[in-house]
Design an enzyme around this catalytic site. Structure first.
Site: not given
Length: 286
Positions: A2-3, A122, A165
Site C-alpha cells: 500500500p502506498e 505475509r 543531483r
C-alpha cells in the site's frame, strides 16, 4: 505494498469509528509481525481512548489518551477490518476472524461497539507504541521529508532538493528523505503527467518542469484518494472493498500499450530502476 493513497483511504475509513472510541478486549494472537509487538501491548491499549488518527508517509498514527501513539505500518498485506454490532453489545466473546488475523479489539464509541481486526498474511507490517511527544524524533520518522500533500511540499522544495543531483529523477522521488510517502505507482504516473523522462538526472530537470511535477504529484495523489486507492493484488479498505484508481493508470502496468496522450504514437515501455519497474512513454517523456 500500500502506498500513500491506500494508507490515507484506510485512515479515513477508521476515523469515524475509532476517533473518540475507547478500546477494550484487546487480543494479540502471536508475538510478532515483522517485529515483535511492544511489551505489554494489549494491556497498554486496554481502556485507552483514541483521540485522533493521523497519517505520516505510509504510517498510521493513532493518538491515545494515555500519552502514547499507536503506530501501524501495513507492510505488503496488512489490513484493518471493522465489524459493527447493531445491538450495541457483543454476547460472550468477540467474533473471530480468519487465520491471518493477528490482532483484535473492541472500540466503544458512545455505546456503539465495533470489532477492529488486523490481518496480515505475509506479516511484513508492524506496530509500535511511542510516547506522543517523542514521535517526531523516533527513527521511523526523524529522517522523513515533507508530506507531498502538505504545505511544505512545492516546486521550490524539489528545486532545492534536486540541485546538482546526478541520480535519475524516478529514484530520487522515491527517496523518503526528499518526499515522504511517495511510492512507485504514483511516481510513474506523476512523471508521465509532467512529461518528464524517468531517466533524466534530477539535477538536470528545469525549474518550470519541477514546479509542474510538484503540482502533478498532488493531483495524482488526490485523484487516487478519491478513487479509494489502487488494488493490484492485496489492498482492501476497512470495509473489504477495493480501490479503483488502477483503472485510471496512464502508464503503470501498461507496457506495450498505446500512449494515452492525444496525437502521441508512442508505446508504453518498462525499464527497471533501483530494483523497481518504471513505466513511461519514451515519446512523450523527453
Amino acid at each position: 505494498m500500500p502506498e500513500l493513497p491506500e494508507v490515507e483511504t484506510v485512515r479515513r475509513g477508521l476515523t469515524p469509528v475509532l476517533e473518540g472510541a475507547t478500546l477494550s478486549r484487546v487480543t494479540v494472537r502471536r508475538p510478532d509481525l515483522r517485529f515483535p509487538f511492544p511489551e505489554n501491548f494489549a494491556q497498554r491499549l486496554e481502556g485507552a481512548t483514541v483521540l485522533r488518527i493521523d497519517r505520516r508517509a505510509k504510517y498510521l498514527l493513532l493518538r491515545l489518551s494515555t500519552g502514547e501513539t499507536w503506530i501501524t505500518h501495513l507492510g505488503m498485506t496488512g489490513r484493518f477490518t471493522l465489524d459493527g454490532d447493531p445491538t450495541g453489545q457483543f454476547e460472550d466473546e468477540v467474533p473471530t476472524g480468519g487465520k491471518h488475523e493477528h490482532f483484535v479489539a473492541c472500540a466503544d464509541l458512545g455505546g456503539r461497539l465495533t470489532r477492529l481486526g488486523y490481518a496480515d498474511a505475509r506479516r511484513f507490517g508492524f506496530m509500535g507504541l511511542i510516547p506522543t511527544d517523542e514521535v517526531e524524533a523516533h527513527p521511523w520518522f526523524n529522517h522523513l521529508g515533507p508530506e507531498p500533500l502538505g504545505n511544505q511540499f512545492s516546486g521550490a522544495h524539489l528545486i532545492e532538493a534536486f540541485a546538482g543531483r546526478k541520480q535519475n529523477i524516478k529514484v530520487s522521488l522515491l527517496d523518503q528523505t526528499i518526499v515522504a510517502g511517495l511510492g512507485n505507482i504514483y511516481v510513474c504516473e506523476a512523471l508521465y503527467r509532467s512529461g518528464i523522462s524517468p531517466l533524466t538526472a534530477a539535477g538536470k530537470v528545469t525549474k518550470p518542469r519541477l514546479n509542474r511535477l510538484a503540482t502533478e504529484v498532488r493531483h495524482v495523489l488526490d485523484d487516487a484518494i478519491r478513487a479509494g486507492g489502487s488494488t493490484l493484488k492485496d489492498f482492501a479498505n476497512v470495509e473489504g472493498g477495493q480501490g479503483y484508481f488502477q483503472h485510471s493508470f496512464d502508464v503503470y502496468g501498461r507496457e506495450g500499450q498505446p500512449c494515452r496522450t492525444e496525437a502521441c504514437t508512442g508505446t508504453i515501455a518498462r525499464i527497471v530502476q533501483g530494483g523497481r519497474s518504471t513505466f513511461y512513454c519514451p515519446r512523450c517523456q523527453k
